[in-house]
Design a protein around this motif. Sequence first.
Motif, PDB file in Angstrom:
ATOM      1  N   GLY A 177       0.784  -1.215   0.000  1.00  0.00           N
ATOM      2  CA  GLY A 177       0.000   0.000   0.000  1.00  0.00           C
ATOM      3  C   GLY A 177       0.822   1.274   0.000  1.00  0.00           C
ATOM      4  N   PHE A 178       0.208   2.378  -0.495  1.00  0.00           N
ATOM      5  CA  PHE A 178       0.970   3.611  -0.630  1.00  0.00           C
ATOM      6  C   PHE A 178       1.279   4.252   0.709  1.00  0.00           C
ATOM      7  N   GLN A 179       0.648   3.777   1.808  1.00  0.00           N
ATOM      8  CA  GLN A 179       1.019   4.309   3.115  1.00  0.00           C
ATOM      9  C   GLN A 179       2.450   3.937   3.495  1.00  0.00           C
ATOM     10  N   PHE A 180       3.061   3.021   2.731  1.00  0.00           N
ATOM     11  CA  PHE A 180       4.450   2.628   2.968  1.00  0.00           C
ATOM     12  C   PHE A 180       5.435   3.374   2.066  1.00  0.00           C
ATOM     13  N   ALA A 181       4.960   4.377   1.356  1.00  0.00           N
ATOM     14  CA  ALA A 181       5.832   5.101   0.433  1.00  0.00           C
ATOM     15  C   ALA A 181       7.056   5.680   1.129  1.00  0.00           C
ATOM     16  N   GLY A 182       6.913   6.032   2.402  1.00  0.00           N
ATOM     17  CA  GLY A 182       8.007   6.668   3.130  1.00  0.00           C
ATOM     18  C   GLY A 182       9.165   5.767   3.488  1.00  0.00           C
ATOM     19  N   ILE A 183       9.201   4.541   2.984  1.00  0.00           N
ATOM     20  CA  ILE A 183      10.321   3.640   3.296  1.00  0.00           C
ATOM     21  C   ILE A 183      11.592   3.993   2.537  1.00  0.00           C
ATOM     22  N   GLY A 184      11.535   4.996   1.658  1.00  0.00           N
ATOM     23  CA  GLY A 184      12.694   5.307   0.822  1.00  0.00           C
ATOM     24  C   GLY A 184      13.962   5.555   1.613  1.00  0.00           C
ATOM     25  N   ASN A 185      13.895   6.420   2.602  1.00  0.00           N
ATOM     26  CA  ASN A 185      15.074   6.702   3.423  1.00  0.00           C
ATOM     27  C   ASN A 185      15.521   5.471   4.196  1.00  0.00           C
ATOM     28  N   LEU A 186      14.558   4.729   4.725  1.00  0.00           N
ATOM     29  CA  LEU A 186      14.866   3.516   5.476  1.00  0.00           C
ATOM     30  C   LEU A 186      15.579   2.502   4.591  1.00  0.00           C
ATOM     31  N   ALA A 187      15.125   2.357   3.358  1.00  0.00           N
ATOM     32  CA  ALA A 187      15.761   1.420   2.433  1.00  0.00           C
ATOM     33  C   ALA A 187      17.197   1.829   2.143  1.00  0.00           C
ATOM     34  N   GLN A 188      17.438   3.109   1.960  1.00  0.00           N
ATOM     35  CA  GLN A 188      18.798   3.576   1.708  1.00  0.00           C
ATOM     36  C   GLN A 188      19.713   3.300   2.898  1.00  0.00           C
ATOM     37  N   GLU A 189      19.149   3.336   4.087  1.00  0.00           N
ATOM     38  CA  GLU A 189      19.935   3.083   5.296  1.00  0.00           C
ATOM     39  C   GLU A 189      20.167   1.600   5.545  1.00  0.00           C
ATOM     40  N   ASN A 190      19.431   0.739   4.824  1.00  0.00           N
ATOM     41  CA  ASN A 190      19.525  -0.716   5.018  1.00  0.00           C
ATOM     42  C   ASN A 190      19.681  -1.405   3.658  1.00  0.00           C
ATOM     43  N   PRO A 191      20.820  -1.219   3.014  1.00  0.00           N
ATOM     44  CA  PRO A 191      20.988  -1.695   1.631  1.00  0.00           C
ATOM     45  C   PRO A 191      20.987  -3.211   1.492  1.00  0.00           C
ATOM     46  N   ASP A 192      21.161  -3.949   2.581  1.00  0.00           N
ATOM     47  CA  ASP A 192      21.184  -5.408   2.483  1.00  0.00           C
ATOM     48  C   ASP A 192      19.789  -6.021   2.492  1.00  0.00           C
ATOM     49  N   THR A 193      18.781  -5.230   2.795  1.00  0.00           N
ATOM     50  CA  THR A 193      17.400  -5.709   2.778  1.00  0.00           C
ATOM     51  C   THR A 193      16.732  -5.277   1.486  1.00  0.00           C
ATOM     52  N   LYS A 194      16.027  -6.210   0.850  1.00  0.00           N
ATOM     53  CA  LYS A 194      15.286  -5.891  -0.367  1.00  0.00           C
ATOM     54  C   LYS A 194      13.840  -5.546   0.006  1.00  0.00           C
TER      55      LYS A 194
END
Length: 393
Positions: A118-135
């Motif tokens: 869902g689009f309520q998870f759109a804000g994961i962008g920064n979190l993803a950049q901070e955790n590059p080993d998780t897809k």
Amino acid sequence: MKKFLALALASVMAVSLVACGSTNADTNAESSVAATTTAAATESGSEEPGLKIAIVSSPSGVDDGSFNQDNYNGVLKFIEENPNATVTPIREETGDSAAAVQAVADVVADYDVIVCCGFQFAGIGNLAQENPDTKFILIDSWPTIDGTEVTADQVIDNVYAAYYAEQESGFYAGMAAALSTTTGKVAVVNGIAYPSNVNYQYGFECGVKYVNGTEGMNVEVVELPSYAGTDVTGANVGGNYVGNFSDEATGKVLGNALIAEGVDILFVAAGGSGNGVFTAAKEADGVKVIGCDVDQYDDGANGDSNIVLTSGLKVMHDTVYNVLNEVKDGSFKGANVTLTAADDATGFVSEEGRCQLTAEAIEKINAAQALLKEGKIVPAANFNGVTPETFTW
């Protein structure tokens, strides 16, 4: 518009992106299904570790019979073929965008892949950049970075993000309704005027308009002004909006109001609120509904009959399944995509025993679907520059 839309979405307290509800939902299923899939891996006897997958859903959970469950089915298909993999369903219970991102942050260190529904998870962008080993597999949104949605080529290496052309599935639903009505009046019921719901609405209106133009018909799309929707930019988009995705009582009231206006076919894209519309249709005489996101024929059972005419499909399970396989075989690449009929990502149910469309109606919708795939028909969407009024072919 993309940047403005992202900022607008960031300010919205998203309750759920489930397009359609199910009368079979059990909100306590997460722990049991997690235990089941973990046990399957243990019983396989192999010591080679598999992917550790989490799926974080909206409040209706992974057994909602619709949006979340379709994503979950993609995970389950992958695990069936890779029994050493495990999945943990996590239900974010508020639907709030900040809480949704926090729910992912709470578990990001524990999993190889996280599916975000869902689009309520759109804000994961920064979190993803901070955790590059998780897809990350992000469904129904592209990620935002510092509150701004990325562009198509602004890819985060560990995020596969997919929008869908819901207007196409809405178009098929509108055609199905217009070709099947006996009263000449049809309607679409939505939850909240988020982009995916407006896409469904506009697509439906275009489908009816197309049938009127090509078949010489005059089918009316009924809208009740008191239920008009306001999209994320503040624009009035008309339609029939319940106001949230979890108000069955208001869904039934709205359904009954439309039926009282002579509507005999209702396209229901309203989450749990849609269950109330289903109930209204079941209690009426000669009224049918069109499901969405998934095949909802089973939810239409009404004694010895069934109220579901067909369902407009958004094929999310294939996306999740395919991307998980790419993670497994090492070919995963981050991407921001919009999936359409050309990708077989939208459609409608035409199988015998799962719909009540005539053979002639199916033939006509199939012909239009081919034109959509070729780009010769472009239904209106919330932000594609086409409106139901300007739509042509």
